[in-house]
Design a protein around this motif. Sequence first.
Motif, PDB file in Angstrom:
ATOM      1  N   ARG A 113       0.833  -1.190   0.000  1.00 56.30           N
ATOM      2  CA  ARG A 113       0.000   0.000   0.000  1.00 56.30           C
ATOM      3  C   ARG A 113       0.874   1.249   0.000  1.00 56.30           C
ATOM      4  O   ARG A 113       1.914   1.285   0.660  1.00 56.30           O
ATOM      5  CB  ARG A 113      -0.923   0.010   1.224  1.00 56.30           C
ATOM      6  N   PRO A 114       0.464   2.294  -0.723  1.00 57.10           N
ATOM      7  CA  PRO A 114       1.278   3.516  -0.749  1.00 57.10           C
ATOM      8  C   PRO A 114       1.298   4.215   0.596  1.00 57.10           C
ATOM      9  O   PRO A 114       0.329   4.165   1.364  1.00 57.10           O
ATOM     10  CB  PRO A 114       0.573   4.373  -1.805  1.00 57.10           C
ATOM     11  N   GLU A 115       2.408   4.846   0.869  1.00 62.74           N
ATOM     12  CA  GLU A 115       2.559   5.688   2.054  1.00 62.74           C
ATOM     13  C   GLU A 115       2.965   7.076   1.569  1.00 62.74           C
ATOM     14  O   GLU A 115       4.140   7.442   1.581  1.00 62.74           O
ATOM     15  CB  GLU A 115       3.612   5.094   2.994  1.00 62.74           C
ATOM     16  N   PRO A 116       1.999   7.859   1.110  1.00 62.56           N
ATOM     17  CA  PRO A 116       2.322   9.137   0.462  1.00 62.56           C
ATOM     18  C   PRO A 116       2.930  10.145   1.415  1.00 62.56           C
ATOM     19  O   PRO A 116       2.489  10.293   2.562  1.00 62.56           O
ATOM     20  CB  PRO A 116       0.970   9.623  -0.060  1.00 62.56           C
ATOM     21  N   GLY A 117       3.954  10.831   0.939  1.00 67.38           N
ATOM     22  CA  GLY A 117       4.514  11.943   1.681  1.00 67.38           C
ATOM     23  C   GLY A 117       3.745  13.216   1.373  1.00 67.38           C
ATOM     24  O   GLY A 117       2.667  13.179   0.768  1.00 67.38           O
ATOM     25  N   PRO A 118       4.278  14.358   1.746  1.00 64.53           N
ATOM     26  CA  PRO A 118       3.586  15.621   1.448  1.00 64.53           C
ATOM     27  C   PRO A 118       3.546  15.879  -0.053  1.00 64.53           C
ATOM     28  O   PRO A 118       4.455  15.501  -0.787  1.00 64.53           O
ATOM     29  CB  PRO A 118       4.443  16.667   2.175  1.00 64.53           C
ATOM     30  N   ILE A 119       2.486  16.514  -0.492  1.00 57.72           N
ATOM     31  CA  ILE A 119       2.356  16.885  -1.892  1.00 57.72           C
ATOM     32  C   ILE A 119       2.590  18.385  -2.030  1.00 57.72           C
ATOM     33  O   ILE A 119       2.321  19.149  -1.097  1.00 57.72           O
ATOM     34  CB  ILE A 119       0.972  16.486  -2.441  1.00 57.72           C
ATOM     35  N   THR A 120       3.097  18.803  -3.170  1.00 60.42           N
ATOM     36  CA  THR A 120       3.452  20.204  -3.378  1.00 60.42           C
ATOM     37  C   THR A 120       2.209  21.007  -3.737  1.00 60.42           C
ATOM     38  O   THR A 120       1.719  20.956  -4.874  1.00 60.42           O
ATOM     39  CB  THR A 120       4.501  20.342  -4.500  1.00 60.42           C
ATOM     40  N   LEU A 121       1.669  21.745  -2.775  1.00 58.27           N
ATOM     41  CA  LEU A 121       0.519  22.602  -3.044  1.00 58.27           C
ATOM     42  C   LEU A 121       0.939  23.742  -3.967  1.00 58.27           C
ATOM     43  O   LEU A 121       2.044  24.266  -3.864  1.00 58.27           O
ATOM     44  CB  LEU A 121      -0.054  23.156  -1.743  1.00 58.27           C
ATOM     45  N   GLY A 122       0.058  24.120  -4.863  1.00 61.05           N
ATOM     46  CA  GLY A 122       0.361  25.181  -5.813  1.00 61.05           C
ATOM     47  C   GLY A 122       1.021  24.693  -7.088  1.00 61.05           C
ATOM     48  O   GLY A 122       1.183  25.472  -8.034  1.00 61.05           O
ATOM     49  N   SER A 123       1.419  23.419  -7.126  1.00 62.69           N
ATOM     50  CA  SER A 123       2.025  22.870  -8.335  1.00 62.69           C
ATOM     51  C   SER A 123       1.018  22.914  -9.485  1.00 62.69           C
ATOM     52  O   SER A 123      -0.115  22.452  -9.341  1.00 62.69           O
ATOM     53  CB  SER A 123       2.483  21.426  -8.089  1.00 62.69           C
ATOM     54  N   SER A 124       1.429  23.458 -10.630  1.00 58.88           N
ATOM     55  CA  SER A 124       0.527  23.639 -11.770  1.00 58.88           C
ATOM     56  C   SER A 124       1.047  22.890 -12.989  1.00 58.88           C
ATOM     57  O   SER A 124       2.257  22.826 -13.217  1.00 58.88           O
ATOM     58  CB  SER A 124       0.384  25.128 -12.110  1.00 58.88           C
ATOM     59  N   THR A 125       0.122  22.342 -13.761  1.00 57.32           N
ATOM     60  CA  THR A 125       0.444  21.600 -14.976  1.00 57.32           C
ATOM     61  C   THR A 125      -0.547  21.986 -16.059  1.00 57.32           C
ATOM     62  O   THR A 125      -1.722  22.230 -15.769  1.00 57.32           O
ATOM     63  CB  THR A 125       0.378  20.084 -14.725  1.00 57.32           C
ATOM     64  N   CYS A 126      -0.071  22.053 -17.317  1.00 57.80           N
ATOM     65  CA  CYS A 126      -0.921  22.512 -18.412  1.00 57.80           C
ATOM     66  C   CYS A 126      -0.877  21.549 -19.591  1.00 57.80           C
ATOM     67  O   CYS A 126       0.189  21.032 -19.945  1.00 57.80           O
ATOM     68  CB  CYS A 126      -0.462  23.903 -18.875  1.00 57.80           C
ATOM     69  N   TRP A 127      -2.033  21.298 -20.188  1.00 59.28           N
ATOM     70  CA  TRP A 127      -2.133  20.606 -21.464  1.00 59.28           C
ATOM     71  C   TRP A 127      -2.217  21.689 -22.534  1.00 59.28           C
ATOM     72  O   TRP A 127      -3.260  22.267 -22.790  1.00 59.28           O
ATOM     73  CB  TRP A 127      -3.376  19.716 -21.481  1.00 59.28           C
ATOM     74  N   HIS A 128      -1.101  22.012 -23.154  1.00 58.07           N
ATOM     75  CA  HIS A 128      -1.007  23.200 -24.002  1.00 58.07           C
ATOM     76  C   HIS A 128      -1.849  23.079 -25.277  1.00 58.07           C
ATOM     77  O   HIS A 128      -2.404  24.086 -25.742  1.00 58.07           O
ATOM     78  CB  HIS A 128       0.456  23.477 -24.354  1.00 58.07           C
ATOM     79  N   THR A 129      -1.955  21.886 -25.844  1.00 57.26           N
ATOM     80  CA  THR A 129      -2.780  21.736 -27.045  1.00 57.26           C
ATOM     81  C   THR A 129      -4.236  22.036 -26.728  1.00 57.26           C
ATOM     82  O   THR A 129      -4.914  22.776 -27.451  1.00 57.26           O
ATOM     83  CB  THR A 129      -2.646  20.319 -27.620  1.00 57.26           C
ATOM     84  N   GLY A 130      -4.752  21.468 -25.638  1.00 55.69           N
ATOM     85  CA  GLY A 130      -6.125  21.744 -25.241  1.00 55.69           C
ATOM     86  C   GLY A 130      -6.336  23.207 -24.907  1.00 55.69           C
ATOM     87  O   GLY A 130      -7.386  23.791 -25.209  1.00 55.69           O
ATOM     88  N   ASP A 131      -5.333  23.835 -24.294  1.00 51.58           N
ATOM     89  CA  ASP A 131      -5.418  25.252 -23.954  1.00 51.58           C
ATOM     90  C   ASP A 131      -5.523  26.099 -25.219  1.00 51.58           C
ATOM     91  O   ASP A 131      -6.307  27.056 -25.289  1.00 51.58           O
ATOM     92  CB  ASP A 131      -4.180  25.651 -23.148  1.00 51.58           C
ATOM     93  N   LEU A 132      -4.734  25.739 -26.250  1.00 47.64           N
ATOM     94  CA  LEU A 132      -4.786  26.468 -27.519  1.00 47.64           C
ATOM     95  C   LEU A 132      -6.136  26.269 -28.207  1.00 47.64           C
ATOM     96  O   LEU A 132      -6.734  27.227 -28.725  1.00 47.64           O
ATOM     97  CB  LEU A 132      -3.656  26.003 -28.432  1.00 47.64           C
ATOM     98  N   LEU A 133      -6.643  25.050 -28.220  1.00 44.11           N
ATOM     99  CA  LEU A 133      -7.933  24.792 -28.849  1.00 44.11           C
ATOM    100  C   LEU A 133      -9.054  25.545 -28.138  1.00 44.11           C
ATOM    101  O   LEU A 133      -9.977  26.060 -28.773  1.00 44.11           O
ATOM    102  CB  LEU A 133      -8.225  23.296 -28.844  1.00 44.11           C
ATOM    103  N   ALA A 134      -8.974  25.621 -26.811  1.00 44.30           N
ATOM    104  CA  ALA A 134      -9.980  26.379 -26.064  1.00 44.30           C
ATOM    105  C   ALA A 134      -9.936  27.850 -26.439  1.00 44.30           C
ATOM    106  O   ALA A 134     -10.980  28.502 -26.597  1.00 44.30           O
ATOM    107  CB  ALA A 134      -9.749  26.195 -24.561  1.00 44.30           C
ATOM    108  N   LEU A 135      -8.732  28.391 -26.602  1.00 44.58           N
ATOM    109  CA  LEU A 135      -8.591  29.797 -26.996  1.00 44.58           C
ATOM    110  C   LEU A 135      -9.164  30.025 -28.388  1.00 44.58           C
ATOM    111  O   LEU A 135      -9.924  30.983 -28.619  1.00 44.58           O
ATOM    112  CB  LEU A 135      -7.115  30.191 -26.951  1.00 44.58           C
ATOM    113  N   LEU A 136      -8.800  29.163 -29.350  1.00 43.77           N
ATOM    114  CA  LEU A 136      -9.294  29.320 -30.719  1.00 43.77           C
ATOM    115  C   LEU A 136     -10.813  29.242 -30.765  1.00 43.77           C
ATOM    116  O   LEU A 136     -11.465  30.013 -31.482  1.00 43.77           O
ATOM    117  CB  LEU A 136      -8.690  28.240 -31.616  1.00 43.77           C
ATOM    118  N   LYS A 137     -11.365  28.333 -30.025  1.00 40.93           N
ATOM    119  CA  LYS A 137     -12.825  28.184 -30.015  1.00 40.93           C
ATOM    120  C   LYS A 137     -13.497  29.422 -29.425  1.00 40.93           C
ATOM    121  O   LYS A 137     -14.530  29.884 -29.922  1.00 40.93           O
ATOM    122  CB  LYS A 137     -13.196  26.931 -29.218  1.00 40.93           C
ATOM    123  N   PHE A 138     -12.906  29.976 -28.374  1.00 45.61           N
ATOM    124  CA  PHE A 138     -13.464  31.177 -27.745  1.00 45.61           C
ATOM    125  C   PHE A 138     -13.349  32.373 -28.685  1.00 45.61           C
ATOM    126  O   PHE A 138     -14.304  33.135 -28.873  1.00 45.61           O
ATOM    127  CB  PHE A 138     -12.742  31.451 -26.428  1.00 45.61           C
TER     128      PHE A 138
END
Length: 437
Positions: A319-344
């Motif tokens: 079973r996993p024994e998770p340590g602390p997780i980094t709050l505020g960590s951000s990740t982006c799917w850039h292709t989806g972000d671009l498609l969302a912009l184009l659609k808007f």
Amino acid sequence: MNFDKSPTGRIEVLLTDGHTRATLAVARSLARRGISFIVLCPTPRSMAFYSRHVKHAVLSPDPVSQPDAFVRFVLELIKTYEIRLVIPMTDQALVLFERHRGELEQLTKLAMANSQSLTRVLDKRVNLELASELGVPCPRQFCLEDLRQVPEMIRALGFPIVIKRSRDPIEPQIPQFKFKVLYAFNEAELRLYLDRYCLGGERPLFQNCATGEVHDLCCFAARGKLLAVHEYHAIRRFNGSAVLRKIVAGSPDLVEHARNLLAALDWDGVAHLSFYVGKNGQKSYMETNARFWASVQGSVNAGWDFPHWTYEYFINDRRPEPGPITLGSSTCWHTGDLLALLKFVAGKGEIPAPGTKPRRISATLQFLSGFQPKIHSDIFRWNDPLPAFVEPWPYCERIVRAIRDNTWSYSKAMRIMFPTSPSSVEFVRPIKRRPAS
């Protein structure tokens, strides 16, 4: 490129759906741990073929269009390479492996919850009933049994009315609804959808439209006990998917809802729960996904290696024994972000960043902010760059075909990329080539 990356010896893990972001993230995690694996790819354009971390990948039948051939192919690979663990990466693979669980479990282990648990998650109607019984706040629903009830449903739910298919259409006896989610904003639209999509008397789910920020809980459970859970906020979205996400402190009530749901399900392995959080703080449960989420790379970036936990749990019962997780960590799917912009910008989509009211220029600046050094990419790695160049290619091909057919203009390109006719929030219809004159 040579697409033959077949192995020659014993393999530990089989991953399905090498064209998805989630599979690429899981493959990179296993490679970093020195665990051997093979990836099944339904198309030569699958990102797994182009990743330097994927030593073994093979073309496979498509689980959606060739389900029986896909299962036979998986069974043959398991026997040939003595594969110890199979990890389904999409709902379609989950459904097929559940249907053939008896055959598969005679040969290998499946990184899946038990049959009863899966049924209560894959069937959204059953899942929402369970959530309501546990006191989890859910959208209002209406069971439409006769078209004469339409006025009553409108009074009960109000507009817009959300229409969802209750199960994955790959399953036998499930209507082949050609959409994932539809929104009816008036009675005329509602009746059009009912006439077009309600097949053979079978009704999809009808719900009131919950609004607000989308918060997702990424979980790992063992025999119903919640061992790890973190929450992320979907800052920007495209067609129902989070494209820019930030890990935030877990909301106690949402974590408690997840704990109760997974306990009632006697859940094993990963799970992904989604909630709407309104401006007044009101919560509304959306769904539970029984597989790795598309943005699992964000969890790994923040320090929680769900793919490795899955391997250790199902192979070694650790079973996993998770340590602390980094709050505020951000990740982006850039292709989806671009498609969302184009659609808007084309006036065919919602604002990518819910809760904001940007003009086109400020929306573009919002998109560019996703390339800040502190924001990780779902796909791009300096030491493994090719998948990021391969992944957007299908969208580029549509534009190239439009130019080749002499139909190019900005407005026409946007109609090709983002058709306005009723369709799934997830899929875009392909171009139909004009006949030669």
